[in-house]
Design an enzyme around this catalytic site. Structure first.
Site, PDB file in Angstrom:
ATOM      1  N   CYS A 109       3.370  -3.101   5.148  1.00 25.47           N
ATOM      2  CA  CYS A 109       3.307  -4.548   4.871  1.00 25.47           C
ATOM      3  C   CYS A 109       2.803  -4.808   3.447  1.00 25.47           C
ATOM      4  O   CYS A 109       1.635  -4.576   3.148  1.00 25.47           O
ATOM      5  CB  CYS A 109       2.389  -5.195   5.913  1.00 25.47           C
ATOM      6  SG  CYS A 109       1.926  -6.894   5.565  1.00 25.47           S
TER       7      CYS A 109
ATOM      8  N   CYS B 122      -0.106  -7.227   3.210  1.00 19.99           N
ATOM      9  CA  CYS B 122      -1.340  -6.575   3.692  1.00 19.99           C
ATOM     10  C   CYS B 122      -1.970  -5.747   2.574  1.00 19.99           C
ATOM     11  O   CYS B 122      -3.182  -5.797   2.359  1.00 19.99           O
ATOM     12  CB  CYS B 122      -1.041  -5.660   4.886  1.00 19.99           C
ATOM     13  SG  CYS B 122      -0.413  -6.506   6.343  1.00 19.99           S
TER      14      CYS B 122
END
Length: 147
Positions: free
Chosen positions: A69, A72
């Protein structure tokens, strides 16, 4: 009598009793002697998450994330900086949804990154999306105070 809090060691997961008034004095684990607060998030597996949740006397702020991600990874440095500002009032932790998919499903984590604040063994607040360090600290501090 001085109020004591249970603090779970980020290194060995032993539960320590620490007088609340001494949290800011660099307490160490009675079992492994590691610092109980290291100004950085603790990586937790599903089992360790449950242990910290059950045994922690301070709120637990968890970043649910995944290695693939991009957002993230973008938020990771801000979350780490937030740990330095929020400890010892809160414990910051990271749980990989790749490594703990059943936990993510159980908690209804639908998007990542998602921050979830737990106090007294239950979720009290949730925030999805990338946040800068100032917003993480402000949101978590306000949510913890309200819990």
């Amino acid at each position: 009598m001085t109020e004591s809090l249970q603090i779970v060691c980020p290194a060995c997961d032993a539960t320590n009793r620490v007088p609340a008034a001494r949290l800011g004095e660099g307490p160490r684990c009675g079992a492994c002697k590691a610092p109980l607060f290291q100004a950085k998030p603790v990586a937790l597996s599903e089992e360790r998450f449950r242990h910290h949740l059950r045994n922690s006397g301070i709120p637990l702020l968890v970043d649910f994330w995944a290695s693939w991600c991009g957002p993230c990874r973008m938020m990771a440095p801000a979350f780490e900086q937030a740990a330095a500002q929020l400890e010892p009032r809160l414990r910051l932790a990271k749980v990989s949804t790749e490594e703990a998919p059943a936990l993510a499903a159980e908690l209804g984590i639908r998007s990542i990154p998602t921050l979830a604040l737990f106090a007294g063994g239950r979720e009290v607040a949730r925030q999805a999306g990338v946040l800068p360090v100032r917003s993480i600290v402000s949101w978590a501090g306000g949510a913890a105070a309200a819990a």
